[in-house]
Design a protein around this motif. Structure first.
Motif, mmCIF file in Angstrom:
data_model
loop_
_atom_site.group_PDB
_atom_site.id
_atom_site.type_symbol
_atom_site.label_atom_id
_atom_site.label_comp_id
_atom_site.label_asym_id
_atom_site.label_seq_id
_atom_site.Cartn_x
_atom_site.Cartn_y
_atom_site.Cartn_z
ATOM 1 N N GLU A 45 0.793 -1.229 0.000
ATOM 2 C CA GLU A 45 0.000 0.000 0.000
ATOM 3 C C GLU A 45 0.825 1.279 0.000
ATOM 4 N N ILE A 46 2.008 1.282 0.581
ATOM 5 C CA ILE A 46 2.693 2.548 0.824
ATOM 6 C C ILE A 46 3.562 3.030 -0.330
ATOM 7 N N PHE A 47 3.886 2.173 -1.279
ATOM 8 C CA PHE A 47 4.794 2.583 -2.346
ATOM 9 C C PHE A 47 4.029 3.033 -3.579
ATOM 10 N N PRO A 48 4.545 4.046 -4.287
ATOM 11 C CA PRO A 48 3.900 4.485 -5.525
ATOM 12 C C PRO A 48 3.921 3.368 -6.575
ATOM 13 N N THR A 49 2.990 3.433 -7.490
ATOM 14 C CA THR A 49 2.814 2.380 -8.477
ATOM 15 C C THR A 49 4.070 2.149 -9.303
ATOM 16 N N ARG A 50 4.787 3.208 -9.647
ATOM 17 C CA ARG A 50 5.934 3.069 -10.549
ATOM 18 C C ARG A 50 7.097 2.282 -9.934
ATOM 19 N N VAL A 51 7.195 2.220 -8.615
ATOM 20 C CA VAL A 51 8.285 1.495 -7.958
ATOM 21 C C VAL A 51 7.773 0.389 -7.036
ATOM 22 N N ARG A 52 6.496 0.127 -7.080
ATOM 23 C CA ARG A 52 5.896 -0.815 -6.136
ATOM 24 C C ARG A 52 6.515 -2.214 -6.237
ATOM 25 N N GLY A 53 6.737 -2.715 -7.430
ATOM 26 C CA GLY A 53 7.279 -4.064 -7.594
ATOM 27 C C GLY A 53 8.658 -4.218 -6.970
ATOM 28 N N VAL A 54 9.551 -3.280 -7.255
ATOM 29 C CA VAL A 54 10.908 -3.341 -6.705
ATOM 30 C C VAL A 54 10.884 -3.186 -5.189
ATOM 31 N N CYS A 55 10.077 -2.263 -4.694
ATOM 32 C CA CYS A 55 10.012 -2.014 -3.255
ATOM 33 C C CYS A 55 9.411 -3.200 -2.496
ATOM 34 N N ILE A 56 8.404 -3.827 -3.061
ATOM 35 C CA ILE A 56 7.833 -5.015 -2.421
ATOM 36 C C ILE A 56 8.860 -6.141 -2.402
ATOM 37 N N ALA A 57 9.636 -6.268 -3.484
ATOM 38 C CA ALA A 57 10.689 -7.287 -3.507
ATOM 39 C C ALA A 57 11.725 -7.026 -2.414
ATOM 40 N N LEU A 58 12.101 -5.762 -2.211
ATOM 41 C CA LEU A 58 13.054 -5.426 -1.152
ATOM 42 C C LEU A 58 12.457 -5.685 0.235
ATOM 43 N N CYS A 59 11.182 -5.390 0.395
ATOM 44 C CA CYS A 59 10.510 -5.676 1.674
ATOM 45 C C CYS A 59 10.474 -7.172 1.945
ATOM 46 N N CYS A 60 10.161 -7.961 0.922
ATOM 47 C CA CYS A 60 10.138 -9.421 1.092
ATOM 48 C C CYS A 60 11.530 -9.944 1.410
ATOM 49 N N LEU A 61 12.552 -9.395 0.763
ATOM 50 C CA LEU A 61 13.918 -9.808 1.047
ATOM 51 C C LEU A 61 14.270 -9.518 2.507
ATOM 52 N N THR A 62 13.920 -8.333 2.983
ATOM 53 C CA THR A 62 14.181 -7.972 4.372
ATOM 54 C C THR A 62 13.423 -8.892 5.325
ATOM 55 N N TYR A 63 12.183 -9.167 4.996
ATOM 56 C CA TYR A 63 11.350 -10.052 5.820
ATOM 57 C C TYR A 63 11.975 -11.439 5.924
ATOM 58 N N TRP A 64 12.436 -11.987 4.799
ATOM 59 C CA TRP A 64 13.018 -13.318 4.796
ATOM 60 C C TRP A 64 14.384 -13.338 5.476
ATOM 61 N N ILE A 65 15.152 -12.267 5.361
ATOM 62 C CA ILE A 65 16.431 -12.199 6.081
ATOM 63 C C ILE A 65 16.172 -12.217 7.584
ATOM 64 N N GLY A 66 15.170 -11.465 8.033
ATOM 65 C CA GLY A 66 14.788 -11.498 9.443
ATOM 66 C C GLY A 66 14.360 -12.888 9.870
ATOM 67 N N ASP A 67 13.630 -13.578 9.014
ATOM 68 C CA ASP A 67 13.187 -14.941 9.310
ATOM 69 C C ASP A 67 14.380 -15.892 9.418
ATOM 70 N N ILE A 68 15.348 -15.733 8.541
ATOM 71 C CA ILE A 68 16.553 -16.571 8.593
ATOM 72 C C ILE A 68 17.333 -16.302 9.875
ATOM 73 N N ILE A 69 17.428 -15.029 10.266
ATOM 74 C CA ILE A 69 18.133 -14.683 11.506
ATOM 75 C C ILE A 69 17.461 -15.346 12.702
ATOM 76 N N VAL A 70 16.138 -15.284 12.766
ATOM 77 C CA VAL A 70 15.409 -15.921 13.871
ATOM 78 C C VAL A 70 15.610 -17.434 13.840
ATOM 79 N N THR A 71 15.554 -18.027 12.664
ATOM 80 C CA THR A 71 15.690 -19.477 12.536
ATOM 81 C C THR A 71 17.061 -19.961 12.993
ATOM 82 N N TYR A 72 18.099 -19.271 12.573
ATOM 83 C CA TYR A 72 19.448 -19.743 12.901
ATOM 84 C C TYR A 72 19.916 -19.332 14.299
ATOM 85 N N THR A 73 19.314 -18.316 14.882
ATOM 86 C CA THR A 73 19.709 -17.943 16.244
ATOM 87 C C THR A 73 18.897 -18.699 17.312
#
Length: 134
Positions: A45-73
């Motif tokens: 919802e928060i990103f403009p349409t022209r960059v929404r795809g790239v920004c959502i991909a970066l958000c998902c990457l951050t989310y999964w990195i956080g998940d990996i950190i929790v899993t391995y710690t």
């Protein structure tokens, strides 16, 4: 929090196992229906349409990195802090996250994406104007 209390109080193996199982199942039920989807919904919802795809991909990457950190710690934290300490730490992080979302994330319920995009772009322009003035 109940899981932390249940791991501190000795109720026998069966009692502790029952409390642990019920708490984990309830956590998954409430998290999936409550706070869990916030990052995915907010990012769409928060990103403009022209960059929404790239920004959502970066958000998902951050989310999964956080998940990996929790899993391995988790195993390291379990051996050093025990079950109560680990879930106590997770409870504190969840409470801090809830307060952050409650205080900083605006309500967008019932608003079309165009209005939400304009809402956030106005906020961004105000932040740039304040930064230029300082």
């Amino acid at each position: 929090v109940i899981l932390v209390i249940g791991s501190v109080v000795n109720m026998g193996k069966v009692g502790n196992a029952a409390v642990s199982t019920v708490c984990v199942v309830l956590y998954f039920c409430f998290f999936v229906m409550g706070f869990g989807p916030v990052p995915n919904i907010l990012c769409s919802e928060i990103f403009p349409t022209r960059v929404r795809g790239v920004c959502i991909a970066l958000c998902c990457l951050t989310y999964w990195i956080g998940d990996i950190i929790v899993t391995y710690t988790l195993p390291v934290m379990l051996s050093s802090m025990g079950l109560g300490g680990v879930f106590g730490t997770y409870a504190v992080v969840c409470i801090i996250s809830w307060f952050f979302a409650f205080l900083k994330v605006p309500e967008t319920k019932g608003m079309p994406l165009e209005v939400i995009s304009e809402f956030f772009s106005v906020g961004a322009r105000q932040a740039v104007a304040i930064a230029k003035n300082n």
